[in-house]
Design a protein around this motif. Structure first.
Motif, PDB file in Angstrom:
ATOM      1  N   VAL A 396       0.948  -0.822   0.259  1.00  0.00           N
ATOM      2  CA  VAL A 396      -0.096   0.396   0.681  1.00  0.00           C
ATOM      3  C   VAL A 396       0.834   1.320   0.200  1.00  0.00           C
ATOM      4  N   GLU A 397       1.811   1.398   1.133  1.00  0.00           N
ATOM      5  CA  GLU A 397       2.648   1.928   0.897  1.00  0.00           C
ATOM      6  C   GLU A 397       3.369   2.938  -0.555  1.00  0.00           C
ATOM      7  N   GLN A 398       4.042   1.254  -1.307  1.00  0.00           N
ATOM      8  CA  GLN A 398       4.826   1.921  -2.888  1.00  0.00           C
ATOM      9  C   GLN A 398       3.114   2.355  -3.298  1.00  0.00           C
ATOM     10  N   PHE A 399       2.327   1.641  -3.709  1.00  0.00           N
ATOM     11  CA  PHE A 399       1.434   2.218  -4.282  1.00  0.00           C
ATOM     12  C   PHE A 399       1.346   3.712  -3.592  1.00  0.00           C
ATOM     13  N   LEU A 400       0.550   3.768  -2.354  1.00  0.00           N
ATOM     14  CA  LEU A 400       0.393   5.664  -2.118  1.00  0.00           C
ATOM     15  C   LEU A 400       2.099   6.652  -3.178  1.00  0.00           C
ATOM     16  N   LEU A 401       2.512   6.008  -3.374  1.00  0.00           N
ATOM     17  CA  LEU A 401       4.057   6.966  -3.606  1.00  0.00           C
ATOM     18  C   LEU A 401       4.022   6.796  -5.397  1.00  0.00           C
ATOM     19  N   VAL A 402       3.658   5.542  -5.747  1.00  0.00           N
ATOM     20  CA  VAL A 402       3.167   6.184  -7.765  1.00  0.00           C
ATOM     21  C   VAL A 402       2.680   6.560  -7.377  1.00  0.00           C
ATOM     22  N   THR A 403       1.227   6.560  -6.724  1.00  0.00           N
ATOM     23  CA  THR A 403       0.166   7.412  -7.248  1.00  0.00           C
ATOM     24  C   THR A 403       1.152   8.692  -7.089  1.00  0.00           C
ATOM     25  N   LYS A 404       2.045   9.304  -6.136  1.00  0.00           N
ATOM     26  CA  LYS A 404       2.501  10.466  -5.800  1.00  0.00           C
ATOM     27  C   LYS A 404       3.440  10.803  -7.490  1.00  0.00           C
ATOM     28  N   LYS A 405       3.681  10.084  -7.802  1.00  0.00           N
ATOM     29  CA  LYS A 405       5.270   9.889  -8.909  1.00  0.00           C
ATOM     30  C   LYS A 405       4.248  10.053  -9.979  1.00  0.00           C
ATOM     31  N   ILE A 406       3.130   9.479 -10.127  1.00  0.00           N
ATOM     32  CA  ILE A 406       2.067   9.383 -11.538  1.00  0.00           C
ATOM     33  C   ILE A 406       1.672  11.114 -11.621  1.00  0.00           C
ATOM     34  N   LYS A 407       1.065  11.440  -9.922  1.00  0.00           N
ATOM     35  CA  LYS A 407       0.689  12.564 -10.209  1.00  0.00           C
ATOM     36  C   LYS A 407       1.335  13.795 -10.954  1.00  0.00           C
ATOM     37  N   GLU A 408       2.191  13.627 -10.432  1.00  0.00           N
ATOM     38  CA  GLU A 408       3.721  14.714 -10.257  1.00  0.00           C
ATOM     39  C   GLU A 408       4.176  14.318 -12.166  1.00  0.00           C
ATOM     40  N   PHE A 409       3.893  13.245 -12.463  1.00  0.00           N
ATOM     41  CA  PHE A 409       4.910  13.206 -13.672  1.00  0.00           C
ATOM     42  C   PHE A 409       3.278  13.823 -14.899  1.00  0.00           C
ATOM     43  N   PHE A 410       2.607  13.469 -14.917  1.00  0.00           N
ATOM     44  CA  PHE A 410       1.969  14.112 -15.449  1.00  0.00           C
ATOM     45  C   PHE A 410       1.124  15.455 -15.622  1.00  0.00           C
ATOM     46  N   ASP A 411       1.536  16.177 -14.380  1.00  0.00           N
ATOM     47  CA  ASP A 411       1.452  17.436 -13.970  1.00  0.00           C
ATOM     48  C   ASP A 411       2.841  17.969 -14.811  1.00  0.00           C
ATOM     49  N   TYR A 412       3.742  16.934 -15.152  1.00  0.00           N
ATOM     50  CA  TYR A 412       4.729  17.929 -14.731  1.00  0.00           C
ATOM     51  C   TYR A 412       4.604  17.983 -17.206  1.00  0.00           C
ATOM     52  N   VAL A 413       3.922  17.365 -17.499  1.00  0.00           N
ATOM     53  CA  VAL A 413       3.970  16.647 -18.906  1.00  0.00           C
ATOM     54  C   VAL A 413       3.352  17.867 -19.557  1.00  0.00           C
ATOM     55  N   SER A 414       1.449  17.931 -18.357  1.00  0.00           N
ATOM     56  CA  SER A 414       0.776  18.755 -19.644  1.00  0.00           C
ATOM     57  C   SER A 414       1.062  20.220 -19.194  1.00  0.00           C
ATOM     58  N   ILE A 415       2.544  20.428 -18.425  1.00  0.00           N
ATOM     59  CA  ILE A 415       3.045  21.885 -18.118  1.00  0.00           C
ATOM     60  C   ILE A 415       2.211  22.806 -19.796  1.00  0.00           C
TER      61      ILE A 415
END
Ligand code: PMP
Length: 415
Positions: A396-415
């Motif tokens: 679950v911890e790893q899933f939550l880390l990955v969730t944050k990472k996905i969010k940051e990645f998509f935020d970055y590419v959509s800038i």
């Protein structure tokens, strides 16, 4: 579970040891299909290595061994779900098959024009479309029961309604999207008082909590083996003994007959009259092994472990900006059944599911065969993470880390 117990459980599921996209697999799609332990795979292999033969008719040794194991499994399942008698356990190919059987074999003959079948907007398509089709064909009406804000049936409103034409309630025990558990026992008391059939889709309940069909007071209860650590192609339809005479087989042929005349035949008693043809023998036998594994691990212990993971998932997601959750904290507190539905506010769920997969995490994206509910939630699709007995807090911890990472990645590419 203690770390030791968790490790010993995971050791029984070799599929979990693999890497996906170079990351250790995290399997969070248990509401769709659960993994099978060693013992279940062995039971299947054992059957084919030692006992494979057609059941019931043969007098030779292998046929007797196969028959004994098949009927033994029926007895085990009857005890597992608290049925009074093994004749109440009908083997099907899964929940969908069981519900279709009930629609045609039990309800159809009792349903007249303008009669009513009650259901909920949360149903899986497999507990909705068969009833839509039946109602259309018979000129009957499908009606959605009123819900509370926590998506449970509003019993006090329901009890005020005229019950004259209501023939059946068809309802899931636990939602595959929101994890919400319906008040089956209270519904069954009301249904019985008004001579209304209560048919329950238990697909999402069986692997996560102790079930006693007698205490629940249901007329019928269906579930699938593959969501309860068992094989695919096997399921169970519990049918209360009081319906055995009236219910009609929907498949005819070998195995279900008593005597075949030139122009008409008569049939065996339940459950055999409902099991025409050669059944999935190996899968039926291995389903016993799967339920034994649940018993051995402890139904209550599994429920507690999954409840803790559900809370951890939910609370972790709550802390991440840009995540929309479809269950309120109150719903999660009351129904910690291992299912979380959510979305990223700015990422399409299918894109997000692919991103999770790149990190080795299996989650589901889509309408989850619950399009009526999706419209109620006003979304086209959600992401769903669902846990089973072998998942861990570290995952679950790893899933939550990955969730944050996905969010940051998509935020970055959509800038
Ligand atoms: N009902 C519910 C609540 C489910 O989650 C599912 C499977 N997703 C089904 C019914 C259908 O089960 P099966 O496909 O095994 O027949």
């Amino acid at each position: 579970f203690s770390q030791e117990k968790s490790q010993s459980i995971r050791a029984q599921f070799p599929i979990l040891e693999q890497s996906v996209n170079n990351e250790p697999l995290i399997y969070f799609d248990n509401a769709a299909t659960s993994q099978t332990p060693h013992s279940v795979v062995e039971a299947l292999a054992d059957y084919y290595h030692h006992d494979n033969a057609n059941i019931h008719r043969g007098v030779h040794t292998l046929a007797e061994q196969a028959t004994r194991a098949y009927e033994g499994s029926r007895q085990y399942i009857a005890d597992f779900i608290g049925a009074k008698d093994p004749s109440e356990v009908i083997f099907t190919s899964g929940t969908t098959d069981g519900i279709n059987f009930l629609a045609r074999g039990l309800v159809e003959d009792q349903l007249e024009t303008d009669d009513i079948i009650l259901t909920t907007p949360l149903e899986h398509h497999s507990n909705l479309v068969p009833w839509q089709e039946l109602c259309q064909r018979k000129g009957a009406k499908l009606e959605y029961m009123p819900l509370n804000e926590d998506f449970q049936v509003n019993l006090s409103m329901l009890k005020k309604r005229n019950t004259e034409n209501i023939r059946a309630i068809v309802i899931q025990h636990v939602s595959n999207v929101l994890g919400v558990e319906q008040p089956i026992q209270a519904l069954s008391e009301w249904a019985r008082d008004h001579d209304i059939l209560l048919i329950v889709d238990g697909a999402q309940a069986i692997p996560h909590q102790a079930i006693n069909v007698n205490d629940l007071g249901v007329d019928a209860y269906c579930f699938s083996g593959h969501k309860a650590y068992g094989p695919t192609g096997i399921g169970v339809c519990y049918l209360n003994e009081r319906h055995h005479q009236q219910a009609r087989p929907v498949q005819y042929g070998g195995e279900m007959i008593h005597f075949v005349g030139d122009y008409e035949s008569n049939y065996k008693d339940s459950p055999w009259k409902f099991e025409a043809g050669t059944p999935p023998i190996a899968q039926a036998i291995a389903l016993q092994t799967a339920l034994e594994y649940i018993n051995q691990t402890g139904v209550e212990a599994i429920a507690q472990h999954e409840a803790a993971l559900t809370q951890q998932l939910y609370q972790g997601l709550q802390k991440i900006d840009g995540i929309e959750l479809y269950q309120s904290p109150a719903i999660i507190a009351r129904n910690p059944h291992g299912i979380i539905s959510f979305n990223f506010t700015t990422i399409h769920p299918h894109d997000a599911a692919s991103a999770y997969d790149m990190e080795g995490i299996a989650v589901r994206a889509g309408h989850h065969c619950a399009q009526v509910l999706m419209r109620k939630l006003d979304v086209a699709a959600t992401l769903r993470a669902s846990v089973g007995m072998y998942n861990t807090a570290a995952e679950v911890e790893q899933f939550l880390l990955v969730t944050k990472k996905i969010k940051e990645f998509f935020d970055y590419v959509s800038i």
